[in-house]
Design a protein around this motif. Structure first.
Motif, mmCIF file in Angstrom:
data_model
loop_
_atom_site.group_PDB
_atom_site.id
_atom_site.type_symbol
_atom_site.label_atom_id
_atom_site.label_comp_id
_atom_site.label_asym_id
_atom_site.label_seq_id
_atom_site.Cartn_x
_atom_site.Cartn_y
_atom_site.Cartn_z
ATOM 1 N N GLY A 44 0.807 -1.218 0.000
ATOM 2 C CA GLY A 44 0.000 0.000 0.000
ATOM 3 C C GLY A 44 0.837 1.263 0.000
ATOM 4 N N SER A 45 2.162 1.113 -0.125
ATOM 5 C CA SER A 45 3.007 2.312 -0.088
ATOM 6 C C SER A 45 3.016 3.028 -1.449
ATOM 7 C CB SER A 45 4.441 1.934 0.306
ATOM 8 O OG SER A 45 4.970 1.003 -0.628
ATOM 9 N N GLY A 46 2.537 2.343 -2.502
ATOM 10 C CA GLY A 46 2.439 3.016 -3.811
ATOM 11 C C GLY A 46 3.416 2.496 -4.852
ATOM 12 N N LYS A 47 4.132 1.394 -4.552
ATOM 13 C CA LYS A 47 5.140 0.863 -5.492
ATOM 14 C C LYS A 47 4.496 0.492 -6.832
ATOM 15 C CE LYS A 47 6.251 -2.707 -2.950
ATOM 16 N NZ LYS A 47 5.321 -2.614 -1.806
ATOM 17 N N SER A 48 3.498 -0.350 -6.732
ATOM 18 C CA SER A 48 2.855 -0.826 -7.972
ATOM 19 C C SER A 48 2.172 0.321 -8.704
ATOM 20 C CB SER A 48 1.827 -1.919 -7.660
ATOM 21 O OG SER A 48 2.487 -3.033 -7.117
ATOM 22 N N THR A 49 1.576 1.229 -7.943
ATOM 23 C CA THR A 49 0.903 2.381 -8.569
ATOM 24 C C THR A 49 1.912 3.198 -9.365
ATOM 25 O OG1 THR A 49 -0.621 2.432 -6.700
ATOM 26 C CG2 THR A 49 -0.557 4.388 -8.094
ATOM 27 N N LEU A 50 3.096 3.418 -8.747
ATOM 28 C CA LEU A 50 4.111 4.210 -9.446
ATOM 29 C C LEU A 50 4.568 3.497 -10.719
ATOM 30 C CD1 LEU A 50 5.955 6.657 -9.574
ATOM 31 C CD2 LEU A 50 7.561 5.499 -8.038
#
Lengths: 229, 409
Positions: A44-50
């Motif tokens: 949920g830290s945003g790795k995949s989103t980035l």
């Protein structure tokens, strides 16, 4: 050195009904050609989103993303598809091979879409499969390969046409430590050999150790951006 | 074949057999639907062609010429002369295959025990040959020798009703040209048997000259029946004959037998309705199967997009998949339908429903007839509607957001 990826003031907000979830907040990032970068952080830290933003699989709420000089955030679906086809390779956690195609056909598919000749496809797919250690297994379907072998096919598919950027989303998550180590070693060697930039998201400390640069994310923000070795 | 088409075909074909059971179930539904469309169309086409053939054979022909008042009041008064240069010239037309002149008037037949009203038909046996059912329907005795034959031919049912038989004498009564009652005894020389009771009980046949003698007329008839080489030229010839003989009434079979025409038209129009009904049931199966297939492969479609394949390719893949399925179903459905029709031989026997069939102007054997038009219609309905139906699942697949799709379990 040439900048392959540049993110400026990148924000992504997901809306679930009345609730807004900030997935990425003011991300600024430059990635130079040939780099091997690791994006780490808790779930949920945003790795995949980035990674999805950089690869044009999802669109940012605001900010700029430039990949190999092209503004990803301003491109149409069709232009994004062209960009992914010619300049970006993807490796996913769950291998994501086409089950009805053999290992060789999975690798060839991208070249076929690019319009490469049959002979060229044949030669290159066999060569890259040999390079990733799958010589003799070319005609096996994904179900007939182990997890490690499937991920090697996925890597071969991602790099076969030498894209300038390879995005790997937790590529070792489903592998045992030996297979994970082999895969990382191979990815780094490929990157160096073919001058490709790798951005790898992971929880795995072993992957972090192998990265030249480690970027830590937390709650959608970059909290650490270190060059390693 | 372009590299994209080749990839599309290869992926579509392999995906089709990924879930063999599901593919076979929907394939079975398509084959069954196509078979039902073609087989039923062949049955209905057989019925309508049988109606047409019976209508034409049952003394109607393709065209008939009468005096103006005959059809409203078919009596001896409404006759016309055959010694007519204009009529003779009109009938000498290359479009005409055969003609037969008839005296056709109301009469009463009296046997030793019973009597009944019917239609007396005077014919030239040679000219009538090949134009109507009569010669081929003789089951006892003989056909008329010539137009002066002194015998008569009656139907089997009429013979039963009159309690008479071959070789017996009966009396025929009618009105002559001066409206005087005339009668004469005739020997029954032939019994005919058709599959239609109305014909067997409603008509007796005698020589044309014999009938003229009875009615005190000469070279005058009630009707001329015409058979054409090609029925498609009927309207053209009716118009020509009518123009050349304005004092006479020229009509085609459809006007003479409006009931038959209406039934044939009804069958024709029902084809498309039936095809649509069958497709409706089949279409739901196709959409359901394709949607299931799309939902199951959401992650795969996400992968395609992340590899750089455009939404159009993904839409194309699902669409080609359904088209292949439809083509395969059509191929098998057509073969099985052909086989089924061939297996019925000359048709099916519906004599158990003889009375009902007769009301619809049908005989007891219904042949199955496949014509190109019906095949094209059935195949077109399946392929066009099938492809339209598969647009929705294909569109759904192409609209997936790659970032969501790739992580879908």
């Amino acid at each position: 050195m040439k900048t392959v990826v540049s993110c400026k003031h990148l924000n992504k907000i997901y809306r679930q009904g009345q609730i807004e979830v900030k997935a990425l907040t003011d991300i600024n990032l430059d990635v130079i050609a040939g780099d091997f970068i690791c994006l780490s952080g808790p779930s949920g830290s945003g790795k995949s989103t980035l990674l999805n933003m950089i690869g044009g699989l999802d669109s940012p709420t605001s900010g700029e993303i430039i990949v190999d000089g092209q503004h990803v955030d301003k491109m149409s679906k069709s232009e994004l598809a062209e960009l992914r086809l010619h300049k970006i390779g993807f490796v996913f956690q769950a291998y994501n091979l086409i089950p009805v195609l053999t290992a060789k056909e999975n690798v060839e598919m991208v070249m076929q879409m690019q319009g490469d000749s049959k002979q060229y496809r044949n030669e290159h797919s066999l060569a890259i499969l040999k390079e990733v250690g799958l010589e003799g297994l070319e005609n096996r379907k994904p179900a007939e390969l182990s997890g490690g072998q499937q991920q090697r096919v996925a890597v071969a598919r991602a790099i076969v046409d030498k894209p300038c950027l390879v995005l790997a989303d937790e590529p070792t998550a489903n592998l045992d430590s030996k297979n994970a180590d082999n895969l990382l070693q191979m990815m780094r060697e490929m990157g160096e050999q073919h001058q490709m930039t790798f951005i790898v998201s992971t929880h795995d400390p072993m992957v972090m150790e192998r990265a030249r640069r480690l970027i830590k994310l937390h709650d959608g923000k970059i909290i650490e951006n270190n060059k390693q070795h | 074949m372009s590299h994209i088409t080749s990839l599309l075909m290869s992926l579509a074909w392999r995906n089709l057999w990924r879930n063999k059971r599901r593919t076979l179930v929907i394939l079975f539904a398509i084959v069954l639907g196509v078979w039902a469309m073609i087989f039923t169309a062949a049955f209905m086409r057989g019925m309508s062609s049988q109606i047409l053939s019976d209508t034409i054979n049952n003394l109607t022909g393709h065209i008939q010429i009468h005096s103006k008042q005959y059809l409203d009041d078919p009596v001896i008064d409404h006759r016309f002369s055959l010694i007519d240069d204009q009529l003779f010239e009109s009938l000498n037309n290359v479009l005409i295959k055969q003609t037969s002149s008839r005296v056709r008037v109301p009469a009463v037949i009296v046997s030793e025990r019973e009597s009944t009203g019917l239609v007396m038909v005077g014919i030239n046996p040679d000219n009538e040959n090949g134009m109507s059912f009569l010669q081929s329907s003789i089951v006892e005795g003989r056909y008329l020798k010539d137009e002066n034959d002194s015998g008569i031919i009656i139907g089997r049912k009429l013979a039963e009703r009159l309690e008479t038989r071959l070789g017996k004498r009966v009396v025929i009564m009618s009105q002559d040209k001066d409206n005087k009652i005339v009668d004469r005894g005739f020997r029954i020389v032939g019994i005919f048997d058709t599959q239609m009771e109305a014909l067997e009980t409603g008509y007796i046949f005698m020589g044309l000259q014999t009938s003229e003698d009875l009615l005190n007329i000469k070279n005058e008839v009630s009707e001329v029946s015409i058979l054409l080489h090609d029925m498609n030229q009927l309207d053209e010839l009716v118009a020509d004959l009518q123009q050349q003989n304005p004092h006479l009434d020229v009509q085609g079979w459809a006007q003479l037998e409006p009931m038959s025409r209406v039934i044939i038209e009804l069958y024709d129009s029902f084809h498309l309705v039936w095809h649509l009904i069958v497709f409706l049931a089949m279409g739901f199966g196709i959409v359901n199967t394709l949607l299931m297939s799309v939902f199951e492969r959401t992650r795969e479609f996400g992968l395609f997009q992340s590899l750089g394949l455009k939404p159009g390719f993904i839409m194309g893949q699902v669409w080609v998949e359904s088209t292949l399925l439809l083509m395969l179903g059509l191929f098998l459905g057509n073969i099985i339908a052909w086989w089924s029709v061939l297996a019925t031989g000359e048709g099916i026997d519906v004599s158990a429903f003889a009375q009902g069939m007769e009301m619809a102007n049908l005989s007891n054997i219904i042949p199955f007839v496949i014509i190109t038009k019906d095949l094209v219609l059935a195949n077109s309905v399946v392929i066009i509607l099938g492809m339209l139906t598969s647009i929705y699942p294909a569109w759904r697949a192409s609209r997936l957001v790659p970032a969501d799709a790739i992580t879908r379990v």
